[in-house]
Design a protein around this motif. Structure first.
Motif, mmCIF file in Angstrom:
data_model
loop_
_atom_site.group_PDB
_atom_site.id
_atom_site.type_symbol
_atom_site.label_atom_id
_atom_site.label_comp_id
_atom_site.label_asym_id
_atom_site.label_seq_id
_atom_site.Cartn_x
_atom_site.Cartn_y
_atom_site.Cartn_z
ATOM 1 N N SER A 11 0.840 -1.201 0.000
ATOM 2 C CA SER A 11 0.000 0.000 0.000
ATOM 3 C C SER A 11 0.871 1.245 0.000
ATOM 4 O O SER A 11 2.072 1.199 0.239
ATOM 5 N N CYS A 12 0.247 2.337 -0.276
ATOM 6 C CA CYS A 12 0.845 3.658 -0.372
ATOM 7 C C CYS A 12 1.681 3.974 0.868
ATOM 8 O O CYS A 12 1.188 3.743 1.961
ATOM 9 N N PRO A 13 2.887 4.461 0.827
ATOM 10 C CA PRO A 13 3.683 4.875 -0.338
ATOM 11 C C PRO A 13 4.727 3.842 -0.741
ATOM 12 O O PRO A 13 5.688 4.172 -1.416
ATOM 13 N N GLN A 14 4.530 2.573 -0.303
ATOM 14 C CA GLN A 14 5.571 1.569 -0.545
ATOM 15 C C GLN A 14 5.947 1.380 -2.024
ATOM 16 O O GLN A 14 7.140 1.277 -2.339
ATOM 17 N N PRO A 15 4.974 1.326 -2.957
ATOM 18 C CA PRO A 15 5.375 1.137 -4.359
ATOM 19 C C PRO A 15 6.312 2.241 -4.859
ATOM 20 O O PRO A 15 7.283 1.970 -5.562
ATOM 21 N N VAL A 16 6.030 3.494 -4.437
ATOM 22 C CA VAL A 16 6.896 4.603 -4.861
ATOM 23 C C VAL A 16 8.257 4.499 -4.183
ATOM 24 O O VAL A 16 9.298 4.660 -4.825
ATOM 25 N N LEU A 17 8.266 4.175 -2.888
ATOM 26 C CA LEU A 17 9.543 4.032 -2.169
ATOM 27 C C LEU A 17 10.415 2.960 -2.814
ATOM 28 O O LEU A 17 11.613 3.160 -3.022
ATOM 29 N N ALA A 18 9.785 1.825 -3.146
ATOM 30 C CA ALA A 18 10.544 0.715 -3.739
ATOM 31 C C ALA A 18 11.080 1.109 -5.120
ATOM 32 O O ALA A 18 12.227 0.786 -5.469
ATOM 33 N N THR A 19 10.255 1.841 -5.896
ATOM 34 C CA THR A 19 10.695 2.272 -7.230
ATOM 35 C C THR A 19 11.845 3.268 -7.111
ATOM 36 O O THR A 19 12.849 3.185 -7.845
ATOM 37 N N MET A 20 11.720 4.221 -6.174
ATOM 38 C CA MET A 20 12.764 5.231 -5.987
ATOM 39 C C MET A 20 14.089 4.579 -5.590
ATOM 40 O O MET A 20 15.153 4.986 -6.032
ATOM 41 N N LYS A 21 13.974 3.557 -4.745
ATOM 42 C CA LYS A 21 15.168 2.850 -4.294
ATOM 43 C C LYS A 21 15.904 2.225 -5.487
ATOM 44 O O LYS A 21 17.124 2.285 -5.594
ATOM 45 N N GLU A 22 15.113 1.643 -6.393
ATOM 46 C CA GLU A 22 15.691 1.002 -7.575
ATOM 47 C C GLU A 22 16.286 2.054 -8.511
ATOM 48 O O GLU A 22 17.345 1.849 -9.103
ATOM 49 N N LEU B 143 10.114 9.013 8.927
ATOM 50 C CA LEU B 143 11.389 8.454 9.401
ATOM 51 C C LEU B 143 11.274 6.933 9.492
ATOM 52 O O LEU B 143 12.194 6.197 9.111
ATOM 53 N N PHE B 144 10.117 6.458 9.994
ATOM 54 C CA PHE B 144 9.900 5.011 10.053
ATOM 55 C C PHE B 144 9.859 4.428 8.645
ATOM 56 O O PHE B 144 10.446 3.376 8.376
ATOM 57 N N LEU B 145 9.160 5.125 7.725
ATOM 58 C CA LEU B 145 9.061 4.630 6.342
ATOM 59 C C LEU B 145 10.452 4.523 5.714
ATOM 60 O O LEU B 145 10.770 3.545 5.047
ATOM 61 N N LYS B 146 11.284 5.536 5.958
ATOM 62 C CA LYS B 146 12.641 5.524 5.386
ATOM 63 C C LYS B 146 13.477 4.387 5.954
ATOM 64 O O LYS B 146 14.390 3.905 5.302
ATOM 65 N N LEU B 233 5.228 15.418 0.421
ATOM 66 C CA LEU B 233 6.023 16.643 0.411
ATOM 67 C C LEU B 233 7.319 16.424 1.191
ATOM 68 O O LEU B 233 8.405 16.791 0.726
ATOM 69 N N ILE B 234 7.218 15.790 2.366
ATOM 70 C CA ILE B 234 8.396 15.564 3.214
ATOM 71 C C ILE B 234 9.292 14.474 2.606
ATOM 72 O O ILE B 234 10.501 14.615 2.510
ATOM 73 N N LEU B 235 8.670 13.394 2.151
ATOM 74 C CA LEU B 235 9.416 12.204 1.720
ATOM 75 C C LEU B 235 9.972 12.337 0.300
ATOM 76 O O LEU B 235 11.111 11.969 0.031
ATOM 77 N N PHE B 236 9.167 12.864 -0.613
ATOM 78 C CA PHE B 236 9.577 12.888 -2.030
ATOM 79 C C PHE B 236 9.679 14.300 -2.615
ATOM 80 O O PHE B 236 9.924 14.453 -3.802
ATOM 81 N N ARG B 237 9.422 15.340 -1.778
ATOM 82 C CA ARG B 237 9.367 16.725 -2.279
ATOM 83 C C ARG B 237 8.349 16.845 -3.417
ATOM 84 O O ARG B 237 8.541 17.584 -4.369
ATOM 85 N N GLN B 238 7.257 16.081 -3.282
ATOM 86 C CA GLN B 238 6.236 16.072 -4.330
ATOM 87 C C GLN B 238 5.023 16.888 -3.874
ATOM 88 O O GLN B 238 4.540 16.674 -2.754
ATOM 89 N N LEU B 292 1.486 5.794 9.591
ATOM 90 C CA LEU B 292 1.812 4.365 9.680
ATOM 91 C C LEU B 292 0.744 3.508 9.001
ATOM 92 O O LEU B 292 1.022 2.409 8.527
ATOM 93 N N ALA B 293 -0.494 4.024 8.954
ATOM 94 C CA ALA B 293 -1.584 3.262 8.332
ATOM 95 C C ALA B 293 -1.753 3.612 6.853
ATOM 96 O O ALA B 293 -2.546 2.980 6.156
ATOM 97 N N GLY B 294 -1.036 4.625 6.374
ATOM 98 C CA GLY B 294 -1.033 4.927 4.934
ATOM 99 C C GLY B 294 -2.174 5.795 4.443
ATOM 100 O O GLY B 294 -2.435 5.824 3.239
ATOM 101 N N GLY B 295 -2.852 6.527 5.326
ATOM 102 C CA GLY B 295 -3.899 7.418 4.825
ATOM 103 C C GLY B 295 -4.592 8.178 5.930
ATOM 104 O O GLY B 295 -4.666 7.704 7.066
ATOM 105 N N CYS B 296 -5.089 9.377 5.594
ATOM 106 C CA CYS B 296 -5.872 10.154 6.557
ATOM 107 C C CYS B 296 -7.234 9.474 6.704
ATOM 108 O O CYS B 296 -7.579 8.579 5.923
ATOM 109 N N PRO B 297 -8.038 9.867 7.679
ATOM 110 C CA PRO B 297 -9.323 9.174 7.887
ATOM 111 C C PRO B 297 -10.232 9.207 6.662
ATOM 112 O O PRO B 297 -10.921 8.223 6.372
ATOM 113 N N GLY B 298 -10.219 10.311 5.934
ATOM 114 C CA GLY B 298 -11.032 10.395 4.725
ATOM 115 C C GLY B 298 -10.561 9.384 3.690
ATOM 116 O O GLY B 298 -11.342 8.596 3.147
#
Lengths: 72, 364
Positions: A11-22, B143-146, B233-238, B292-298
Motif C-alpha cells: 500500500s501507499c507509499p511503498q510502491p513509490v519508495l521501492a521504485t525510488m530505491k531502484e 522516518l519510520f518509512l525511510k 512533500l516531506i518524503l519525495f518533495r512532491q 503508519l496506516a497509509g492514509g488520513c481518515p477520509g
C-alpha cells in the motif's frame, strides 16, 4: 536486462519508495514495476517522471499492471 | 472516459477536488452541520459511534450520512472506472490499533486533518497547533518509512470482502430510515440521537448523503489525502496531493468569508479548546497513526469503498476508538482535555513507536 520491482499488494507509499530505491541504484536503463492498483500505477509514473524516467509502456497483467520505466 | 481519467489524475483534478470539498464543507455548515465542522471524518465517526451507543456522550450522537456517502460514492466511482479490487491481509490487527489511537489523538485536538483545515479556514487559531502537530506526526512517520517500516502485502480476495464496509454503511443508512430522528428525543428504535449539542446540528439527511456521495466519488478518483499530501512533500518533495490541501483551505476560507462564517480568534471558538500543547500533541499522535496506516481518515474511507479490507479495519478501529475515547474520559471538550486525555496520547505515541520500530523489513 531490466530490473524488476514487485510492488503488488503493497500500500501507499511503498510502491513509490521501492521504485525510488531502484532508481537510485542506477542512473539509467529499464525498470519494470509490477503494481496491483490504479493509484499505485499513477503514483509510480508520477514519481518516476519527476526523476526523469519515462513510462515506456503500461500493460495489464493479472489484476494489475506492468509498468516499464526507461531512462537514458 | 480516458479524458476524464487523465483529468482526475492531473494537477487540475486534485485542485478541483480540494476546491469541491472546501466549498461543500462550508455549505454543509451553512445548511446545519456544526460550526467549523462542515465535514470532519473523526468527529462524524465519533457521532456514529454515539448513534450506535458505543459511547453515551449525549451531545455527540448522530449517524452522519456524509460518512456513509463517502464510502458508497467511492464504491460507485471504483466500479464505474473498473478500479474495484477486493484486497485484505496487510496486518489488519495493527491497522485496527492504529485506527483506535488515531481517533484518540484526533479527539484530544477535536478534529481530523480535514477539520483542522476547516477550523483554520473559519478563523480558529488553535487549529495552527493541531496542524503543526499533524506535520510533526507525519514527519516521524516518514522516518519510520525511510527505515523500512512496512505493514506487509495484502492479498487479492473474494469480492464480498471488499463489500463488507460498504454494506455496513448501507445498513447504517437503512437504520436511519427505519428509525428517523424524533425531535427532542434521545432514542429512536435502536439508534441514539442528540437533542442538543454538535450531534443535534446537521444538514438535512438527503443533502448530507448526496454531497457525501459526490465527495466520495471525486476523492476516490483524485486520491485526495491530507496525510499523503504532507508525507509526499516531506518524503519525495512532491506537491501533487499538497495542492489539493491548499485548494481545500483556500476554498473553505473564501466560502466562509462570503457566508459570514469567518470568526478569527483563539478563545471561544466552536467545538475547540485553547490548550495549545495538547492541540499539538493530539495531532502528533493522530498524524503518526495516519502515516503508519497509509492514509488520513477520509482516504481510509475512500480506500474502503474501492475494496480495501485493511482500510475498512482502520475505519472500524476509529469508530471503536471513539467509543473508548468518550467512555474513558480521553476526549477533549471546549473546557480542555479530558481527565485521561494526556496519558492516552503518551501511551498512543509509545504504541505507534513500538509498531514503527518492530515492523521493519530487513534490507539486504
Amino acid at each position: 536486462m531490466s530490473r524488476i520491482v514487485d510492488a503488488r499488494g503493497l500500500s501507499c507509499p511503498q510502491p513509490v519508495l521501492a521504485t525510488m530505491k531502484e532508481i537510485e541504484k542506477g542512473p539509467s536503463g529499464e525498470i519494470v514495476v509490477l503494481v496491483d492498483t490504479d493509484t499505485s500505477k499513477e503514483n509510480v509514473c508520477r514519481a518516476a517522471s519527476g526523476k526523469g524516467w519515462q513510462a515506456k509502456s503500461i500493460t495489464p497483467e493479472g489484476s494489475g499492471y506492468r509498468i516499464t520505466l526507461v531512462k537514458g | 472516459m480516458s479524458k476524464a481519467l487523465s483529468f482526475f489524475a492531473s494537477r487540475w483534478g486534485i485542485l478541483s477536488a480540494g476546491v469541491f470539498i472546501g466549498v461543500l464543507a462550508a455549505l454543509l455548515q451553512k445548511m446545519g452541520n456544526p460550526p467549523n465542522m462542515g465535514i470532519c471524518v473523526a468527529c462524524f465517526e465519533r457521532d456514529m459511534a454515539g448513534a450506535l451507543g458505543l459511547h453515551r456522550a449525549a451531545v455527540v450522537q448522530y449517524m452522519r450520512p456524509e460518512i456513509i456517502g463517502f464510502v458508497l460514492g467511492s464504491l460507485l466511482a471504483a466500479y464505474m472506472f473498473r478500479e474495484f479490487r477486493a484486497r485484505a491481509g496487510s496486518a489488519p490487527i495493527v491497522r485496527f490499533i492504529l485506527g483506535v489511537f488515531a481517533m484518540i489523538g484526533a479527539l484530544v485536538f477535536l478534529g481530523c486533518p480535514w477539520r483542522a483545515l476547516l477550523r483554520l479556514a473559519g478563523g480558529d487559531g488553535n487549529a495552527i497547533f493541531g496542524l503543526l502537530g499533524l506535520i510533526v506526526g507525519i514527519w516521524i512517520g516518514t522516518l519510520f518509512l525511510k527505515s523500512g517500516y512496512n505493514l506487509g502485502r495484502s492479498q487479492a480476495t473474494y469480492t464480498s470482502v471488499g463489500w463488507m464496509l460498504p454494506l455496513i454503511m448501507l445498513g447504517f443508512l437503512v437504520l436511519m430510515l427505519i428509525f428517523p430522528q424524533v425531535p427532542g428525543q434521545e432514542k429512536s428504535g435502536v439508534l441514539f440521537y442528540s437533542p442538543k449539542g454538535p450531534g443535534s446540528m446537521h444538514a438535512p439527511l438527503t443533502i448530507s448523503l448526496i454531497l457525501g456521495l459526490a465527495i466520495g466519488f471525486v476523492a476516490q478518483k483524485t486520491r485526495f489525502c491530507t496525510m499523503g499530501a504532507l508525507r509526499d512533500l516531506i518524503l519525495f518533495r512532491q506537491i501533487h496531493l499538497f495542492l489539493g490541501v491548499i485548494a481545500l483551505l483556500a476554498a473553505a476560507f473564501i466560502t466562509n468569508l462570503i457566508l459570514g462564517q469567518f470568526q478569527p480568534g483563539f478563545a471561544k471558538q466552536p467545538v475547540a479548546h485553547t490548550m495549545g500543547l495538547w492541540n499539538f500533541g493530539g495531532m502528533v499522535l493522530a498524524g503518526l497513526a495516519f502515516a503508519l496506516a497509509g492514509g488520513c481518515p477520509g482516504r481510509q474511507l475512500f480506500l474502503a469503498g474501492e475494496g480495501d479490507g485493511d482500510a475498512s479495519v482502520f475505519v472500524l478501529g476509529m469508530i471503536v476508538g471513539a467509543g473508548i475515547s468518550h467512555n474513558f474520559g480521553l476526549a477533549s471538550s471546549p473546557d480542555g482535555v479530558g481527565p485521561y486525555g494526556i496519558p492516552a496520547v503518551i501511551i498512543g505515541l509509545l504504541v505507534c513507536c513500538f509498531i514503527g520500530f518492530t515492523m521493519r523489513e530487513k534490507t539486504a
